[in-house]
Design a protein around this motif. Structure first.
Motif, PDB file in Angstrom:
ATOM      1  N   UNK A  78       0.829  -1.202   0.000  1.00  0.00           N
ATOM      2  CA  UNK A  78       0.000   0.000   0.000  1.00  0.00           C
ATOM      3  C   UNK A  78       0.866   1.255   0.000  1.00  0.00           C
ATOM      4  N   UNK A  79       2.098   1.142   0.477  1.00  0.00           N
ATOM      5  CA  UNK A  79       2.990   2.301   0.540  1.00  0.00           C
ATOM      6  C   UNK A  79       3.814   2.506  -0.730  1.00  0.00           C
ATOM      7  N   UNK A  80       4.089   1.424  -1.469  1.00  0.00           N
ATOM      8  CA  UNK A  80       4.933   1.579  -2.657  1.00  0.00           C
ATOM      9  C   UNK A  80       4.355   2.565  -3.676  1.00  0.00           C
ATOM     10  N   UNK A  81       3.027   2.584  -3.922  1.00  0.00           N
ATOM     11  CA  UNK A  81       2.516   3.618  -4.836  1.00  0.00           C
ATOM     12  C   UNK A  81       2.759   5.025  -4.310  1.00  0.00           C
ATOM     13  N   UNK A  82       2.821   5.193  -2.987  1.00  0.00           N
ATOM     14  CA  UNK A  82       3.098   6.517  -2.419  1.00  0.00           C
ATOM     15  C   UNK A  82       4.484   7.004  -2.828  1.00  0.00           C
ATOM     16  N   UNK A  83       5.443   6.084  -2.894  1.00  0.00           N
ATOM     17  CA  UNK A  83       6.796   6.462  -3.313  1.00  0.00           C
ATOM     18  C   UNK A  83       6.770   6.946  -4.762  1.00  0.00           C
ATOM     19  N   UNK A  84       6.040   6.222  -5.625  1.00  0.00           N
ATOM     20  CA  UNK A  84       5.944   6.645  -7.025  1.00  0.00           C
ATOM     21  C   UNK A  84       5.167   7.946  -7.158  1.00  0.00           C
ATOM     22  N   UNK A  85       4.160   8.145  -6.281  1.00  0.00           N
ATOM     23  CA  UNK A  85       3.422   9.410  -6.295  1.00  0.00           C
ATOM     24  C   UNK A  85       4.315  10.573  -5.871  1.00  0.00           C
ATOM     25  N   UNK A  86       5.273  10.315  -5.007  1.00  0.00           N
ATOM     26  CA  UNK A  86       6.237  11.358  -4.630  1.00  0.00           C
ATOM     27  C   UNK A  86       7.071  11.756  -5.847  1.00  0.00           C
ATOM     28  N   UNK A  87       7.468  10.761  -6.644  1.00  0.00           N
ATOM     29  CA  UNK A  87       8.215  11.060  -7.869  1.00  0.00           C
ATOM     30  C   UNK A  87       7.343  11.791  -8.879  1.00  0.00           C
ATOM     31  N   UNK A  88       6.053  11.550  -8.821  1.00  0.00           N
ATOM     32  CA  UNK A  88       5.130  12.207  -9.741  1.00  0.00           C
ATOM     33  C   UNK A  88       4.847  13.648  -9.330  1.00  0.00           C
TER      34      UNK A  88
END
Length: 412
Positions: A78-88
């Motif tokens: 559930x947290x891994x998409x948050x990391x990609x959203x930070x890059x976004x």
């Protein structure tokens, strides 16, 4: 223009018994080295965004990711998409751990428990500031689409060119950033184990998973790919003096599965972490600092195995698959799932499926699939191994097997 010739190279980092080392082409070896270099670029960029957000910790400089009520590896996914959203978004993320005290809420992972094994990956901002709603960060994109504006275009392009499953590589980078083990915990990975020699990891997930999400699989189903793998190694070493020892590492939440393997496969050297199995079997102890540490150690041990057999309906299996892409480059062939193919987010439907294997219907409600067809998923059934969706080519709706399609993955 000259033609580049390439001979086979020995991959020293995967060295196994004295007379056997798996061979990897020079081309693939250079691709893997380049993927590791690109991974370093991505890890540095994530760190820069996180640190910038901490330095200017105020309204709209960060967004909040709330941990769900589920286990450790489920929470990681559930947290891994948050990391990609930070890059976004170029905004740092803050993890919202739930501080509950009720014994009935034991499935909540607390910050102090997580950080017993891992270094903090965020710096909680002052409660006076209001984070940007995560919905605003996501926009209208599906869970399978990310617009990584902070990552150079050439990095994204090169990953697409070099890796056979780019989304697994990106999710692995996100998970790798989140899971920085403290040295005293990381030192336990190899205690009592030898991962320098060839060894097959087997992860058997049962207990509560069988109630809702997965089918029961016998130890024979898990061990069949293991037998095939070692048989192939013996063929590869034909004519050589020392045949490889048959070694397996077992990680499971069912102690009877371990006992059964030891009894039915006496020709194998079986290694395992007894304390880890006992903690995994107890649904309450899984969520303690010791329980989470044992799960984490099993995950990292499995990533060190030469080959892994597991079920992709398990978050542990998918996390091992993702982390192996970070550790070894394009390593998609080193994990064998005996149920589903890799799907980075089990709880969400991908935008599209792309057919990789032709399928001829055996029942009236099945779709006919041609290689390259795009299927719009509608529902999924993890137990049966089938999806329901619409074939864009002929607009027909029906069910189709999950093992003949891949997720459409879009990193822009």
């Amino acid at each position: 223009m000259g033609i580049l010739t390439c001979t086979l190279c020995r991959e020293d980092s995967l060295a196994i018994d004295t007379d056997y080392k798996p061979e990897i082409s020079c081309l693939q070896q250079s691709k893997n080295q380049e993927l590791k270099r690109l991974g370093n670029v991505v890890q540095k960029k994530i760190g820069e965004i996180q640190q910038a957000g901490h330095a200017v910790c105020k309204d709209n400089q960060f967004f909040e990711c709330v941990l769900p009520t589920c286990g450790f590896t489920c929470s990681v996914h559930f947290l891994t998409p948050c990391v990609l959203l930070a890059l976004q978004s170029r905004k740092s993320f803050v993890i919202a751990f739930r501080n509950v005290t009720s014994t009935s809420d034991f499935r909540h992972i607390k910050r102090e428990i997580f950080e017993t094994s891992f270094f903090p990956v965020d710096n909680p901002c002052n409660a006076l500031y209001i984070p940007t709603p995560i919905e605003e960060i996501k926009g209208n994109n599906s869970p399978f689409e990310f617009d990584l504006t902070s990552v150079p275009d050439d990095v994204k392009r090169r990953v697409r060119e070099l890796h056979s499953n780019p989304m697994a590589w990106w999710m692995g980078q996100a998970a790798y950033y989140l899971l920085k083990l403290r040295p005293e915990v990381g030192a336990k990975i190899d205690e009592g184990f030898d991962f320098t020699q060839q060894i097959v990891g087997v992860h058997i997930r049962r207990t509560d998973k069988l109630k809702y999400e997965s089918e029961y699989h016998s130890v024979e189903e898990y061990m069949a790919p293991v037998e095939d793998w070692f048989n192939q190694r013996e063929i590869d070493m034909m004519g050589k003096k020392n045949l490889p020892r048959k070694r397996v590492f077992i990680a499971t939440d069912d102690p009877t599965a371990l006992d059964e393997i030891i009894e039915k496969y006496p020709e194998y050297d079986v290694s395992y972490d007894q304390a880890s199995i006992e903690n995994a079997f107890n649904k309450h102890s899984r969520y303690t600092d010791v329980g989470i540490q044992h799960v984490a150690l099993d995950v990292f041990r499995l990533t060190r195995c030469t080959f892994v057999v597991c079920t992709m309906t398990s978050n542990i299996c998918r996390l091992v698959f993702e982390l192996k892409q970070v550790k070894n480059g394009d390593d998609t062939q080193s994990v064998k799932s005996i149920d589903w193919r890799y799907n980075y987010h089990k709880a969400a439907l991908p935008s599209w499926h792309v057919v990789t294997i032709q399928h001829l219907p055996s029942h009236g409600n099945e779709l006919m699939l041609e290689v390259g067809d795009r299927i719009k998923p509608m529902t999924q059934d993890w137990r049966s191994g089938y999806w329901k969706g619409m074939n864009e080519r002929n607009k027909k709706i029906g069910i189709y097997p999950a093992n003949k399609v891949v997720d459409f993955q879009n990193i822009r």
